[in-house]
Design an enzyme around this catalytic site. Structure first.
Site, PDB file in Angstrom:
ATOM      1  N   TYR A 160       0.811  -1.304  -0.081  1.00 52.64           N
ATOM      2  CA  TYR A 160       0.019  -0.034  -0.074  1.00 52.64           C
ATOM      3  C   TYR A 160       0.841   1.445   0.105  1.00 52.64           C
ATOM      4  CZ  TYR A 160      -3.949   3.270   1.423  1.00 52.64           C
ATOM      5  OH  TYR A 160      -4.654   4.153   1.617  1.00 52.64           O
ATOM      6  N   LYS A 164       1.285   4.319  -2.908  1.00 53.08           N
ATOM      7  CA  LYS A 164       0.966   5.642  -2.573  1.00 53.08           C
ATOM      8  C   LYS A 164       2.134   6.628  -2.802  1.00 53.08           C
ATOM      9  CE  LYS A 164      -3.291   4.808  -1.720  1.00 53.08           C
ATOM     10  NZ  LYS A 164      -4.410   5.316  -2.590  1.00 53.08           N
TER      11      LYS A 164
END
Length: 255
Positions: A160, A164
């Site tokens: 994740y 990002k």
């Protein structure tokens, strides 16, 4: 120009991914209230239909679009559908995202690849599809919903956080190409937001409490707070803001 005009989206056409839940739903509601017509992408057709009822009650046009953003071809079709319905996209909000967490040593490669596909590759494909029209009209806004984990480290979030962090870099790279055409590209990096996904991932006190104690403001975020920042970045009020990585995390990364 009156402040109401500076924050108005009257007549604008917005494509918002992940709009059937969480932050994406709030952004669609706030944008419609500010005057925008909404092309809403999501996976839940019933929730999209409910959102459509709310948007149309405000007198705005609405289009529901489904598609798996882990699939490059389906992602391209999402953009094509929005352009077909509205003729143009003035504002793109890449809000759809997944968080498949776990320690690196046990992490499944398929989960890694799907995370990058949805959180990074899909925003690239969608941006590539709408940018030519924005650049030709010399006006447009792209808003990427990133995360504070794209800036700071967080255990069990390698995939994740990587997606990002890369999305933040994509934001800046797109900005350098789009800015000469008066197109603004920015990213929003929220703390944990109390969406259904946020509540599911952060409900355990042993995980939640230390994080909140580390946050100067002492709380998580609400979806509408992210939507309000997105409104600012979508409106004329932010025309000078470009390539920004906007932290909205209660001061977590400042200490």
């Amino acid at each position: 120009m009156a402040w109401e005009t500076r924050f108005s989206l009257e007549g604008k056409k917005a494509l918002i991914t992940g709009a059937s839940s969480g932050i994406g739903t709030s952004i669609a509601q706030v944008f419609a209230d500010a005057g925008a017509d909404i092309a809403a992408h999501g996976r839940d057709k019933d929730r999209l239909a409910q959102l459509g009822t709310e948007v149309q009650a405000l007198g705005r046009d609405f289009a529901a679009i489904t598609g798996d953003l882990a699939d490059a071809e389906e992602t391209a079709l999402v953009a094509a559908r929005a352009l077909e319905v509205f003729g143009r996209v003035d504002i793109l909000v890449n809000s759809a995202g997944i968080a498949l967490t776990g320690p690196v040593v046990d992490y499944d490669l398929a989960d890694w690849q799907r995370t990058l596909a949805v959180n990074l590759t899909a925003p690239f494909i969608l941006s590539r599809a709408v940018l030519p029209g924005m650049m030709e009209r010399r006006q447009g806004k792209i808003i990427n919903i990133s995360s504070q984990t794209g800036v700071i480290a967080l255990a069990d979030h390698a995939a994740y956080a990587t997606s990002k962090g890369a999305l933040n870099s994509l934001t800046k790279s797109l900005m350098t190409e789009a800015a000469p055409y008066n197109v603004q590209v920015n990213a929003i990096c929220p703390t944990v937001v109390l969406t259904e996904m946020g509540k599911e991932l952060w409900s355990a006190p042993e995980k939640k409490d230390p994080f909140i104690e580390r946050t100067p403001l002492g709380r998580f975020g609400e979806p509408v707070e992210i939507a309000d920042m997105a409104l600012y970045l979508a409106a004329p009020a932010s025309d000078l803001v470009n390539g920004a990585i906007m932290m909205i995390e209660g001061g977590y990364s400042s200490i």
